[in-house]
Design a protein around this motif. Structure first.
Motif, mmCIF file in Angstrom:
data_model
loop_
_atom_site.group_PDB
_atom_site.id
_atom_site.type_symbol
_atom_site.label_atom_id
_atom_site.label_comp_id
_atom_site.label_asym_id
_atom_site.label_seq_id
_atom_site.Cartn_x
_atom_site.Cartn_y
_atom_site.Cartn_z
ATOM 1 N N THR A 297 -35.652 28.337 -9.248
ATOM 2 C CA THR A 297 -35.902 26.898 -9.349
ATOM 3 C C THR A 297 -36.028 26.276 -7.960
ATOM 4 O O THR A 297 -36.928 25.463 -7.708
ATOM 5 N N TYR B 31 -31.048 29.426 -10.366
ATOM 6 C CA TYR B 31 -30.891 28.672 -9.134
ATOM 7 C C TYR B 31 -31.945 29.052 -8.092
ATOM 8 O O TYR B 31 -32.667 28.194 -7.588
ATOM 9 N N GLU B 32 -32.037 30.346 -7.778
ATOM 10 C CA GLU B 32 -32.937 30.746 -6.702
ATOM 11 C C GLU B 32 -34.398 30.474 -7.039
ATOM 12 O O GLU B 32 -35.148 29.940 -6.228
#
Length: 294
Positions: free
Chosen positions: A102, A99-100
Motif C-alpha cells: 500500500t 502495509y508495504e
C-alpha cells in the motif's frame, strides 16, 4: 533493510505477540476481545469445526479480475481450523501485503501526479467536489470518483508492486493454436510488468494516460492483460481494502496540497534491483500548500 532481514525480524516479533494472547484467552475466556484481524485469526485457530450452508452461484469477476463468488471451492476448502504455524504465517503475510504494498503504490501514485500536473488538476477538482457533496472522504465518496479510479488504475498499470506472479497447473492443458502443452504440476510465470507495457494490449504504453480506464475509452484492453492484483480465486485478497486506503489517503492529501517533482526526482523512475516488490531507493517530491482550497 532488505526483504530477507525484514521478514526475519517480523517472523521473530509476531510469535511474541500472538502466543501470550492465545494463552491468556485459553486461561480466561472472558478476557477482553478485540474487533480486529488478529482476533479473527485466533478464533479460527481455536475453532475445531464449522459448518456453513453455501448457495450455488456462478462465478463473477470485477474489473480487477477478482472472483466475487466462489462456487468452485468446496465447503471443506473454505472453512477449516488454523494451525499455529498457519496463524503466524497469515499474520506475517497480511503485514507485508497490507502495509508495504500500500505504501509503495501511494509512493508511485504521488509520483505520477507530480509529473503529470494536468491529471493532478483534474483529480483535485473531483476531490473538491466530493468534499462539497459528502463533507468528508469516506467509502461513499470515493466510490463515485471516476477520475481517482482511473488515475490509480493507470498508476498500477505502469508501476505494479508485483512485477510478476505465477500459478501451478492443476491439469494438463494445451494452449489453443500453439501446440504448446502445459503439464500438470508445472509452475507458470506470468510477467505482469511486461504485459502492462505490451503495445498489443495498451496503446502507447509508456505514456501516463488514465483515460484508458474510463468507461468511454476505446479500445478496451483484455481483462487478463491487466493484473496488478493477480486474477481468479487466488488474487490479492486485500485488494478492495488496499484500494480504499489509497484513495482516501491521496484524496485527503490533495484536499490541502499539490504534489511537485523535486529537482532531484528521477524521471523516469529507477527501480531497485533484486527486490521481491517493485520499489525505489528514494523518491523525493515536494508538497505545496493549496491556496485555492474551498
Amino acid at each position: 533493510m532488505n526483504d530477507t532481514a525484514a521478514m526475519t525480524k517480523i517472523g521473530h516479533c509476531v510469535p511474541r505477540i500472538i502466543v501470550p494472547l492465545r494463552a491468556a484467552h485459553a486461561k480466561t475466556p472472558q478476557i477482553e476481545r478485540y474487533n480486529d484481524f488478529l482476533q479473527l485469526l485466533m478464533d479460527a485457530a481455536d475453532e475445531n469445526s464449522r459448518t456453513v450452508q453455501v448457495d450455488a452461484v456462478e462465478d463473477e469477476t470485477d474489473q480487477f479480475g477478482s472472483i466475487t463468488s466462489d462456487n468452485g471451492l468446496s465447503t471443506a476448502g473454505k472453512y477449516k481450523s488454523l494451525s499455529e504455524d498457519e496463524l503466524l504465517a497469515q499474520c506475517i503475510l497480511f503485514f507485508m501485503v497490507g502495509y508495504e504494498t500500500t505504501a509503495t503504490v501511494l509512493t508511485f501514485l504521488a509520483y505520477c501526479l507530480a509529473v503529470n500536473p494536468e491529471w493532478q488538476e483534474k483529480l483535485i477538482k473531483e476531490v473538491d467536489e466530493a468534499f462539497q457533496n459528502h463533507k468528508e472522504m469516506s467509502y461513499d465518496a470515493v466510490r463515485d470518483m471516476k477520475v481517482l479510479d482511473a488515475v490509480l488504475s493507470e498508476t498500477l498499470r505502469m508501476h505494479p508492486p508485483a512485477a510478476s506472479t505465477e500459478r501451478t497447473c492443476v491439469e494438463d492443458y494445451e494452449l489453443p493454436n500453439t501446440g504448446i502443452k502445459v503439464e500438470k504440476g508445472m509452475r507458470v510465470a506470468i510477467p505482469v510488468y511486461g504485459m502492462h507495457y505490451h503495445p498489443d494490449f495498451f496503446q502507447d504504453p509508456n505514456t501516463f494516460n488514465p483515460e484508458r480506464f474510463l468507461d468511454s475509452y476505446e479500445p478496451k484492453h483484455h481483462p487478463y492483460a491487466y493484473l496488478p492484483f493477480g486474477a481468479g480465486p487466488r488474487n490479492c485478497l486485500g485488494m478492495r481494502f488496499a484500494l480504499l486506503e489509497i484513495k482516501v489517503c491521496i484524496s485527503n492529501l490533495l484536499r490541502r496540497f499539490r504534489l511537485k517533482p523535486h529537482s532531484t526526482t528521477k524521471i523516469p523512475l529507477q527501480y531497485k534491483k533484486g527486490m521481491v516488490l517493485l520499489s525505489v531507493s528514494e523518491l523525493p517530491l515536494l508538497l505545496e500548500r493549496r491556496t485555492d482550497a474551498k
